[in-house]
Design an enzyme around this catalytic site. Sequence first.
Site, PDB file in Angstrom:
ATOM      1  N   HIS A 438       0.835  -1.210   0.000  1.00 19.72           N
ATOM      2  CA  HIS A 438       0.000   0.000   0.000  1.00 19.72           C
ATOM      3  C   HIS A 438       0.868   1.259   0.000  1.00 19.72           C
ATOM      4  O   HIS A 438       0.513   2.272   0.601  1.00 19.72           O
ATOM      5  CB  HIS A 438      -0.931   0.024   1.218  1.00 19.72           C
ATOM      6  CG  HIS A 438      -2.089  -0.903   1.115  1.00 19.72           C
ATOM      7  ND1 HIS A 438      -3.199  -0.655   0.346  1.00 19.72           N
ATOM      8  CD2 HIS A 438      -2.308  -2.124   1.670  1.00 19.72           C
ATOM      9  CE1 HIS A 438      -4.059  -1.660   0.459  1.00 19.72           C
ATOM     10  NE2 HIS A 438      -3.532  -2.571   1.249  1.00 19.72           N
ATOM     11  N   ASP A 524      -0.369  -4.713   6.033  1.00 16.38           N
ATOM     12  CA  ASP A 524      -1.409  -5.594   5.483  1.00 16.38           C
ATOM     13  C   ASP A 524      -1.328  -5.717   3.962  1.00 16.38           C
ATOM     14  O   ASP A 524      -0.787  -4.855   3.271  1.00 16.38           O
ATOM     15  CB  ASP A 524      -2.800  -5.102   5.890  1.00 16.38           C
ATOM     16  CG  ASP A 524      -3.139  -3.739   5.317  1.00 16.38           C
ATOM     17  OD1 ASP A 524      -2.256  -2.884   5.310  1.00 16.38           O
ATOM     18  OD2 ASP A 524      -4.283  -3.539   4.881  1.00 16.38           O
ATOM     19  N   GLU A 525      -1.866  -6.806   3.476  1.00 18.15           N
ATOM     20  CA  GLU A 525      -2.125  -7.050   2.056  1.00 18.15           C
ATOM     21  C   GLU A 525      -0.898  -6.914   1.162  1.00 18.15           C
ATOM     22  O   GLU A 525      -0.951  -6.313   0.094  1.00 18.15           O
ATOM     23  CB  GLU A 525      -3.249  -6.129   1.556  1.00 18.15           C
ATOM     24  CG  GLU A 525      -4.582  -6.413   2.223  1.00 18.15           C
ATOM     25  CD  GLU A 525      -5.734  -5.615   1.644  1.00 18.15           C
ATOM     26  OE1 GLU A 525      -6.857  -6.145   1.636  1.00 18.15           O
ATOM     27  OE2 GLU A 525      -5.515  -4.471   1.213  1.00 18.15           O
ATOM     28  N   VAL A 526       0.215  -7.505   1.578  1.00 16.89           N
ATOM     29  CA  VAL A 526       1.376  -7.604   0.689  1.00 16.89           C
ATOM     30  C   VAL A 526       1.136  -8.807  -0.223  1.00 16.89           C
ATOM     31  O   VAL A 526       0.982  -9.931   0.258  1.00 16.89           O
ATOM     32  CB  VAL A 526       2.680  -7.771   1.486  1.00 16.89           C
ATOM     33  CG1 VAL A 526       3.854  -8.020   0.548  1.00 16.89           C
ATOM     34  CG2 VAL A 526       2.936  -6.519   2.334  1.00 16.89           C
TER      35      VAL A 526
END
Length: 859
Positions: A438, A524-526
């Site tokens: 992100h 988060d969300e790698v």
Amino acid sequence: MIKMKFLYSIILCILSSVVYAQTKKTPQLDLAITWQPLENNYLKDEQGLSVLEIKNVGKTALPKNGWKLFFNFIRVITPKNADQPFNVAHLNGDLSCFTPGKNFEGLKPGESLKYEMLSNSWMVNTSDSPQGFYLVWDNSNEIVPFKPVSFVAPPDQKKFFRVGGDKETTPEMIFNANQSISNISESKLTKVFPTPVEYVENGKSLTLSSNLSIGYETGFENEANLLANDLFKLFGKKIKVSKLPSAAKPTIILLNDGSANEAYTLSVDEKGVTINAGSNAGIFYGIQSLKTLIDPAAFATDKNKEIVLTGVEVKDSPRFGYRGFMLDVARNFQPKAQILKLLDVFALYKINTLHFHLNDDEGWRLEIPALPELTNVGAKRAHANAQGSHLQPSYGSGPYIDQLPGSGYYSKEDFKEILRYATARHICVIPEIETPGHARAAIKSMDYRYQNLLKKGDKIAAEKYLLRHLEDQSVYRSVQKWNDNVMDVAMPSVYNFLETVTDEIITMYKEANAPLETIHFGGDEVPKGVWEKSPAFNRLKQSNSEVKTTADLWNYYFGKVSTMLKKKGLYLSGWEEVGLKKAVENGKSKWLVNDKFANQNVHVNVWNNLLGNEDLAYRLANGNYKVVISFVSTFYFDMAYFKKFEEPGFYWGGFTELDKPFNFIPYNYLKNQQKNYLGRQLSEKVLNEAEKLTEVGKNNIVGLQGQLWSETIKNSHHLEYLLMPRLLALAERAWSKSPDWAEEADETKAKELYGQSLSAFYNLLGKRELRRLNHYAGGFSYRVPTPGLKVNGGSVSANVQLPGFSIRYTTDGSVPTLKSPLYTQPVSIGSQLTFRTFDHAGRGSEVSKIDQVKNDGAK
């Protein structure tokens, strides 16, 4: 051949961005664009079929070639078939591009065409629609923006359902839910909110007027002055404030009784108001309780002659020390004035932490003087150029630079003002610097810095803060469809960047005299595939025996970040992934608690309680991480209130009606929240095997937090619609003691107690707190609930979720106004009956129509 055409379309779209010109709209060309979803699970696959209708409403034709049409869409799309008029290419993130297809012959004024397309997931409501259309001429690079997309509801609701049992929320469903809400007299409601530990009305009253005075003991001057300012807004006259002892006894006195932390007592009788506490925060919260005791109607004017207070004896303290709210200003920006307004309402309802999400793929919102590119580039969105001097459009932000909500940032002075304002109101601001995923806004900003310094011949300075390896060939795609948004954590320059940003943030807090205990570094969300082909990763493997695979980079990265923060006297905060590791159990990938950062005061926001992760928060807490419960299915206020095409907000984590956060049981949430994000009952296996919270784990639950992600938020009105009144349910659950219905073992008794509690809460909102919020801090555009309807034989009954609100109706299909008849009893049935809820300020809800309801009494 198809692949070659697709690649050609991408190349055409990218080449159109090499030269960038900001010019005004060509007046002769104008397109009206309408989107209509048609069918989910098209061809029995998890994909959606929808249609764009494009009509030329201008004075000149759209030629058969020589242009490109850009737009944002959160779905990747493909044409339904080869006969569609445009070629389409997905560029990056949510940005796509149409180019003329071989069958496109142009579009003359008055003509229209349809483009049928498949999207790679379900569609549910208007928040799924494509948006931000603008055209760029190939030769001149002139930009032509178009009006917002119009929406048309799907023609067949059954085809639009996602799964078996899926339903559109109907007025009848709303009516049935509202029937359990009792109408309670305002005189019987607890008049302090959130609900205090002890509350007794003593039968006395106190009349305040503008000649009142405030006295305070040493240390409480700030709180006394804030109260005086609040009262000034009610009376329009300056309120006298003095330090105790004073010559005359003040009307309101603030005393130090040595109570712990945020506890306070509040006493109101005919002699005056006394607030006792042992801390500034305690005094402040006693003052907020006093403010909620005031009749909400008083906040409508600054010319009150007198205000009568009910006499009370209140003893109170919070259940959780951490009562937070996360606000995302990265995806879409909110100006400083709106942040200050939100801080006012957070303070009123005793929310004491603002988790400030300041950067993401689509924007960097905080000035860092040492790295000016972060805001010079990363805070601006517009049609792309070859220089990379700003970010691409996202979420319909459009082609022009310096326009809200796509562009914007807080200067250093803005941020310090926010910090001072929050600190005075006992709100801690936790800055979030989202990493390593992100992070596209930061990455592109440092790319721009690199290119500029390289042109000047300063290669060392150019590489000092570079966030990606220029030769990295790794292939990945994030959840939001970015392919270049992850920092390369194997590069030393990444840690130069993080330390510089951290030091600048620490300096701002010191200059603002604001407390700073932690910085949130995301996590988060790698996506899969990152770093695999990075030369920096390959070099690190050679020099560090603990790094063998890209999975090992997780501990490497957050280990370095945590160590850096500890040296500066701070602790690490992050999303849940910071405390997790991936493992394979029974052939399935599963998140397991990572011992690496346990017992180190690492705080994690646990958002994921979906699909096998129902007990994740408890597993992390039991594993000695400090947990802030931040569940998507309960506390993500960017989720739509319920499933209806016109109801805005996302839904991937479920729908979040007002009762969802209210009925949350922090230490045993599976007791009464036993449905998944599709509204289906969790299996007995899941419920029985879910890990229970231990005593150790219970001590590691530090609090609750609401979240408001801003992908769908275009303005302050929409922000407040999604936030309110759900914020009040969060405040109640985070501050107030565990309610009796949560502690009751007997299910029948618990259900009865819960019904009484929910009714009291809804009455309090409808009759007091939302009336207050019509005017408090300038007034809030909270969501007015849609009325419920039920047809029985020849009449229609209507009701509303929040007692105290009114319902009006029309018989000709027009939208009801304040001049329409007031609903007081069932209305004779008519084919065009239309109903609408109104609040005390005259704001109306979405409408409910008779044709949406079946007739249960028909013969």
